[in-house]
Structure formats: structure tokens, C-alpha cells
Scaffold this active site. Structure first.
Site, PDB file in Angstrom:
ATOM      1  N   GLY A  39       0.778  -1.238   0.000  1.00 44.71           N
ATOM      2  CA  GLY A  39       0.000   0.000   0.000  1.00 44.71           C
ATOM      3  C   GLY A  39       0.809   1.287   0.000  1.00 44.71           C
ATOM      4  O   GLY A  39       0.358   2.307   0.510  1.00 44.71           O
TER       5      GLY A  39
ATOM      6  N   ASN B  84       1.432   3.053  -2.698  1.00 40.20           N
ATOM      7  CA  ASN B  84       0.633   3.969  -3.532  1.00 40.20           C
ATOM      8  C   ASN B  84      -0.570   4.493  -2.772  1.00 40.20           C
ATOM      9  O   ASN B  84      -0.909   5.678  -2.863  1.00 40.20           O
ATOM     10  CB  ASN B  84       0.201   3.261  -4.824  1.00 40.20           C
ATOM     11  CG  ASN B  84       1.316   3.239  -5.856  1.00 40.20           C
ATOM     12  OD1 ASN B  84       1.685   4.278  -6.386  1.00 40.20           O
ATOM     13  ND2 ASN B  84       1.862   2.062  -6.119  1.00 40.20           N
TER      14      ASN B  84
ATOM     15  N   ARG C 128     -14.945 -15.989 -10.043  1.00 38.37           N
ATOM     16  CA  ARG C 128     -14.493 -14.620 -10.265  1.00 38.37           C
ATOM     17  C   ARG C 128     -15.701 -13.675 -10.331  1.00 38.37           C
ATOM     18  O   ARG C 128     -15.668 -12.565  -9.810  1.00 38.37           O
ATOM     19  CB  ARG C 128     -13.741 -14.598 -11.590  1.00 38.37           C
ATOM     20  CG  ARG C 128     -12.587 -13.653 -11.641  1.00 38.37           C
ATOM     21  CD  ARG C 128     -11.802 -13.849 -12.932  1.00 38.37           C
ATOM     22  NE  ARG C 128     -10.610 -14.646 -12.742  1.00 38.37           N
ATOM     23  CZ  ARG C 128      -9.502 -14.236 -12.139  1.00 38.37           C
ATOM     24  NH1 ARG C 128      -9.424 -13.017 -11.636  1.00 38.37           N
ATOM     25  NH2 ARG C 128      -8.468 -15.006 -12.016  1.00 38.37           N
TER      26      ARG C 128
ATOM     27  N   ILE D 135      -7.409  -9.982 -11.501  1.00 38.37           N
ATOM     28  CA  ILE D 135      -7.937  -9.595 -12.802  1.00 38.37           C
ATOM     29  C   ILE D 135      -9.450  -9.448 -12.652  1.00 38.37           C
ATOM     30  O   ILE D 135     -10.116 -10.312 -12.078  1.00 38.37           O
ATOM     31  CB  ILE D 135      -7.558 -10.645 -13.862  1.00 38.37           C
ATOM     32  CG1 ILE D 135      -6.046 -10.571 -14.095  1.00 38.37           C
ATOM     33  CG2 ILE D 135      -8.321 -10.404 -15.167  1.00 38.37           C
ATOM     34  CD1 ILE D 135      -5.500 -11.625 -15.014  1.00 38.37           C
ATOM     35  N   LEU D 136      -9.981  -8.334 -13.122  1.00 40.74           N
ATOM     36  CA  LEU D 136     -11.402  -8.034 -12.932  1.00 40.74           C
ATOM     37  C   LEU D 136     -12.221  -8.485 -14.138  1.00 40.74           C
ATOM     38  O   LEU D 136     -11.725  -8.494 -15.274  1.00 40.74           O
ATOM     39  CB  LEU D 136     -11.569  -6.530 -12.700  1.00 40.74           C
ATOM     40  CG  LEU D 136     -10.883  -6.043 -11.412  1.00 40.74           C
ATOM     41  CD1 LEU D 136     -10.659  -4.532 -11.443  1.00 40.74           C
ATOM     42  CD2 LEU D 136     -11.708  -6.446 -10.191  1.00 40.74           C
TER      43      LEU D 136
ATOM     44  N   ASN E 149      -5.652   2.412 -12.893  1.00 36.03           N
ATOM     45  CA  ASN E 149      -4.648   1.467 -12.393  1.00 36.03           C
ATOM     46  C   ASN E 149      -3.269   2.080 -12.574  1.00 36.03           C
ATOM     47  O   ASN E 149      -3.050   2.894 -13.470  1.00 36.03           O
ATOM     48  CB  ASN E 149      -4.736   0.155 -13.190  1.00 36.03           C
ATOM     49  CG  ASN E 149      -3.784  -0.904 -12.655  1.00 36.03           C
ATOM     50  OD1 ASN E 149      -3.632  -1.060 -11.435  1.00 36.03           O
ATOM     51  ND2 ASN E 149      -3.125  -1.635 -13.546  1.00 36.03           N
TER      52      ASN E 149
ATOM     53  N   HIS F  88       0.633   0.769 -13.245  1.00 36.88           N
ATOM     54  CA  HIS F  88       1.382  -0.430 -13.634  1.00 36.88           C
ATOM     55  C   HIS F  88       2.867  -0.082 -13.722  1.00 36.88           C
ATOM     56  O   HIS F  88       3.228   0.926 -14.335  1.00 36.88           O
ATOM     57  CB  HIS F  88       0.870  -0.947 -14.981  1.00 36.88           C
ATOM     58  CG  HIS F  88       1.567  -2.186 -15.405  1.00 36.88           C
ATOM     59  ND1 HIS F  88       1.305  -3.413 -14.833  1.00 36.88           N
ATOM     60  CD2 HIS F  88       2.563  -2.398 -16.308  1.00 36.88           C
ATOM     61  CE1 HIS F  88       2.094  -4.322 -15.370  1.00 36.88           C
ATOM     62  NE2 HIS F  88       2.864  -3.731 -16.272  1.00 36.88           N
TER      63      HIS F  88
ATOM     64  N   ASP G  67      -3.850  -4.501 -18.215  1.00 37.62           N
ATOM     65  CA  ASP G  67      -2.745  -3.540 -18.325  1.00 37.62           C
ATOM     66  C   ASP G  67      -2.711  -2.858 -19.696  1.00 37.62           C
ATOM     67  O   ASP G  67      -1.682  -2.318 -20.103  1.00 37.62           O
ATOM     68  CB  ASP G  67      -1.378  -4.182 -18.030  1.00 37.62           C
ATOM     69  CG  ASP G  67      -1.304  -4.738 -16.615  1.00 37.62           C
ATOM     70  OD1 ASP G  67      -1.909  -4.145 -15.713  1.00 37.62           O
ATOM     71  OD2 ASP G  67      -0.644  -5.777 -16.418  1.00 37.62           O
TER      72      ASP G  67
HETATM   73  C1  GRF Z   1       3.227  -1.305  -7.441  1.00 37.91           C
HETATM   74  O1  GRF Z   1       4.460  -1.484  -8.067  1.00 37.91           O
HETATM   75  C2  GRF Z   1       2.136  -1.179  -8.456  1.00 37.91           C
HETATM   76  O2  GRF Z   1       2.506  -0.488  -9.608  1.00 37.91           O
HETATM   77  C3  GRF Z   1       1.881  -2.621  -8.791  1.00 37.91           C
HETATM   78  O3  GRF Z   1       1.951  -3.286  -7.547  1.00 37.91           O
HETATM   79  C4  GRF Z   1       2.813  -2.561  -6.674  1.00 37.91           C
HETATM   80  C5  GRF Z   1       2.032  -2.228  -5.435  1.00 37.91           C
HETATM   81  O4  GRF Z   1       2.808  -1.641  -4.431  1.00 37.91           O
HETATM   82  N1  GRF Z   1       0.657  -2.784  -9.521  1.00 37.91           N
HETATM   83  P1  GRF Z   1       2.106  -0.928  -3.194  1.00 37.91           P
HETATM   84  O5  GRF Z   1       1.077  -1.898  -2.632  1.00 37.91           O
HETATM   85  O6  GRF Z   1       1.475   0.341  -3.675  1.00 37.91           O
HETATM   86  O7  GRF Z   1       3.192  -0.699  -2.197  1.00 37.91           O
END
Ligand code: GRF
Length: 219
Positions: free
Chosen positions: A12, A14, A65, A92-93, A107, A109, A145
């Protein structure tokens, strides 16, 4: 004040950046829910420390799913989000879920898409001998993605980089800056998805925006 929901599976970082920029007022929103598909996701603690309501929906508890995504959609609808940020959400949604939240679903990536969709992006960039690597924020479409890219930024690959050092630099120098910026644009109404194209300030983008587009508070 707009309402933001964040979906996580892991540490987490991000999410942490989104929390900080909401608290600072740079993102004009309140995070109304953080949902994880794993009870041990460390990001849940970050959310609780910030006083944000959390939910765990363990995908293993659902027979399919579709059933998991239906529960996820119901939990999200209850939080009435104006935007939904996938932040290291490792599921995957289904097309039905994506259609329901289309245009509000972002998202991040860790690659310079369209390069390296999927997993192990840092290793693949190193193995390919790439001189640059980075991350991309995109609208989520059914193409994993592969949805329309909004904002992308790169770091230089150093000769002594390992998978870990490169991943860490992409996180610190790219992800934690570009994701809050893109979420802020979406919630300010400066960004939209129209006919599978990104519209930024009423202009259709031919290519993703770059680091130069970052506002000072996101740099
Ligand atoms: C990040 O590198 C994000 O781009 C990818 O998974 C990772 C998640 O990291 N999809 P965090 O949970 O935000 O630390």
C-alpha cells in the site's frame, strides 16, 4: 468533496501517497473506503491509521471470479465512489465489473506500457537491457494492463541495478508521483475516458502525458 475508493492487495505505498495528497488537499477528495482481497495486506494498517474505513473481501471465499466481483462491486457502490484506484490490486477483474466502473477506474502499472504488461516487469526490463524503465497510470479496460494510458514517467536503468533497486526507484521517483496526480485530474474533472481514448482538458491524447505535466505539489 469527491469520494475515492482504493483497492489493494499488498503493502500500500501507492495508497499511502493517495492518503497524503488527499489530506494535503492536492486531491480534492476523501478516501471513503479501502478494500483488500487479503486480510494481511499491510496497506490496511495504513488506512486504519489514517482513520479510513476498510473492508476485506477474500477472493478465496467466493465460488467464482464473477461472484467475487459482484461482492466487490456491491461494497464499492455502498461507498459511492467518484473514482476507484487500483493500487497494487492483484486480481484480474471481470468485464462486467470493468464496464460498471468504466471511466472512474484507474490502475498504476510498473512499466512503460505497452511494454511489459503483467508481472515481473522490473526483471523483464533488466533482462532486455533497457536503458529506461518506469510506470504508467491508465484507465482500466478489459485488456489487462492495456487500457488507455494517461501519464507515464521513466527513470534511467543503472548498470548495477538489481530487480529490487530498480523497483524501488520506479516506486519512489515515478509511481508515488504520477498516481496521485492522475487521480487528482480525474477527480477535478480534467480527465475523461471517451470511446476508449483519454481526454485531458478537452483534448484527446495521442500519447500519454509525461513527467513535465506534473504539477509542483506532485513532483
Ligand atoms: C506497485 O508497483 C504497483 O505499480 C503494482 O503493484 C505494486 C504495489 O505496491 N501494480 P504498493 O502496494 O502500492 O506498495
Amino acid at each position: 468533496m469527491k469520494r475515492l475508493a482504493v483497492l489493494i492487495s499488498g503493502s500500500g505505498r501507492n495508497l499511502g501517497a493517495l492518503i497524503r495528497h488527499c489530506e494535503a488537499g492536492h486531491i480534492p477528495a476523501r478516501i471513503t473506503t479501502v478494500i483488500a482481497n487479503r486480510g494481511d495486506a499491510y496497506g490496511l494498517q495504513r488506512a486504519r491509521q489514517a482513520g479510513i474505513a476498510t473492508r476485506v473481501l477474500a477472493h478465496g471465499d467466493y465460488p467464482s471470479r464473477e461472484a467475487f466481483d459482484a461482492a466487490l462491486a456491491a461494497a464499492l457502490d455502498a461507498a459511492e465512489p467518484d473514482a476507484v484506484a487500483l493500487a497494487g490490486f492483484m486480481r484480474i477483474l471481470t468485464p462486467g465489473f470493468i464496464a460498471r466502473f468504466s471511466g472512474r477506474l484507474l490502475n498504476i502499472h510498473p512499466s512503460l506500457l505497452p511494454k511489459y504488461p503483467g508481472l515481473q516487469t522490473h526483471r523483464r526490463a533488466l533482462e532486455a537491457g533497457d536503458t529506461e524503465h518506469g510506470a504508467t497510470v491508465h484507465f482500466v479496460s478489459e485488456d489487462v494492463d492495456g487500457g488507455p494510458a494517461i501519464l507515464q514517467s521513466a527513470v534511467r536503468v543503472q548498470p548495477d541495478d538489481t530487480e529490487e533497486s530498480l523497483a524501488d526507484r520506479v516506486m519512489q521517483e515515478v509511481e508515488l508521483k504520477i498516481y496521485p496526480q492522475a487521480v487528482a485530474w480525474l477527480l477535478r474533472g480534467e480527465l475523461a475516458l471517451r470511446r476508449n481514448r483519454v481526454v485531458f482538458r478537452d483534448r484527446v491524447l495521442d500519447a500519454p502525458l509525461g513527467a513535465e505535466a506534473l504539477e509542483p505539489c506532485f513532483r
